[in-house]
Design a protein around this motif. Structure first.
Motif: not given
Length: 362
Positions: A138, A144, A166, A196-197, A200, A203, A211
């Motif tokens: 990502r 982002v 996020l 976190w992973s 994401w 998403q 994001v």
């Protein structure tokens, strides 16, 4: 679902499949997944003894010791805990560290108890590797947008209001500043990265597009943000949230001080003011060197006056003074310096409402 091993890690995380982690508690504490529950095959002391036997005498001797340590009532208790887990989560699966011996033993004992559930191929290690690879993928894709804005402008509110975002501070359980720690402990570094992973990954599953992530420093409390992500954030397009000093002071007073004071009062009203004083004083001490001696002493004096006014007449005016001084003299100059490094990559500047409308229009 049969007892075959599962290797579709993506589906496990996207579907939030309940996971039974049969590793020892010490292993679980060092790193796990958001939907995991620790139901160990061996507790810490048993695992340590088996590990020592393995090093000294080999696998067969270690297996024999394991069966000696976990038998009779102890074995029955472990199997009962597993049964309760799968009664609560019939779709659940289980794993050990590498998907090896402990998973095979667990599966055998479950089957003997009439429970046929699959384990995760490769165990925790393989799932962790999958999530790390996803996280780095990502970052490499670079999809982002960074939400910038001065301290207290309400960036977290925008993050929560925009569905394609996020919340790293939420995942780290810390607001990011010297005053940002919560009553609850922060997660382990590995747990933060795993969460976190997964966030994401969810998403990305919704479709293509950037994001929104709040502009963060290297540390969120004691949690480290991946250096690769920080490098990406420095080069990414930014959206800047605007808010007046008065609005920022009010938000910080409410979110950082008033709410904390209310929690203290619920626990012990007689200690609430002293606890609030200790919280603020500790935070100021942490940044004392950067504040400078004279500024630090002035802020500490304002704090003492604020506590006195709060306890005598429930007046928060001195806290507003303290907050404004911190913003104008300390946080804003740091923000301005950082912002100047990326101002040529600003896509949009506005209030919370304006930013959300702009994002929706795109």
């Amino acid at each position: 679902m049969t007892s075959e091993a599962i290797s579709d890690f993506r589906s496990l995380f996207l579907n939030e499949t309940p996971l039974m982690d049969v590793r020892a508690p010490v292993e679980f504490a060092q790193g796990a997944f958001p939907q995991a529950h620790n139901r160990p095959l061996m507790v810490d002391q048993e695992r340590e003894a088996v590990g020592t036997r393995y090093k000294e005498e080999g696998q067969d001797a270690a297996i024999q010791l394991g069966h000696e340590l976990v038998q009779g009532d102890i074995k029955a208790e472990r199997v009962a805990a597993w049964r309760a887990f799968f009664e609560q989560y019939p779709e659940g699966v289980f794993y050990c560290f590498r998907g090896g011996l402990r998973s095979r033993v667990t599966q055998q004992w479950l089957q003997e108890a009439g429970i046929d559930r699959p384990f995760v191929a490769g165990g925790y290690k393989a799932m962790r590797r999958f999530l790390l690879d996803q996280l780095h993928d990502r970052v490499s894709e670079g999809q982002v947008q960074i939400l910038a804005g001065p301290t207290g402008s309400g960036k977290t509110d925008v993050i929560h209001a925009w569905p394609r975002s996020l919340d790293l501070e939420g995942l780290a359980n810390h607001r990011g500043s010297a005053f940002g720690h919560h009553d609850e402990a922060q997660p382990a570094q590995i747990d933060f990265e795993n969460a976190w992973s997964i966030a994401w990954l969810k998403q990305v599953e919704q479709g293509p597009g950037p994001v929104l992530v709040e502009d963060e420093s290297r540390l969120i409390g004691r949690i480290s943000v991946l250096p690769e992500f920080l490098a990406l954030a420095k080069q990414a397009d930014s959206i800047v949230l605007q808010a007046s000093v008065e609005a920022r002071v009010e938000r910080i007073r409410r979110d950082y001080f008033e709410q904390r004071y209310q929690r203290y009062q619920k626990t012990d009203p007689s200690l609430a003011a002293e606890q609030l004083r200790d919280f603020v004083a500790h935070a100021l001490t942490r940044i004392r060197k950067r504040l400078g001696g004279e500024r630090y002493q002035t802020l500490m004096q304002t704090l003492e006056e604020g506590i006195a006014a709060l306890t005598s007449r429930n007046h928060w005016g001195h806290f507003d003074t303290l907050i404004e001084r911190l913003l104008v003299d300390y946080y804003d100059p740091m923000y301005q310096y950082q912002f100047e490094q990326k101002q040529n990559r600003v896509l949009f500047t506005g209030t919370e409402t304006e930013i959300l409308e702009w994002l929706a229009s795109r």
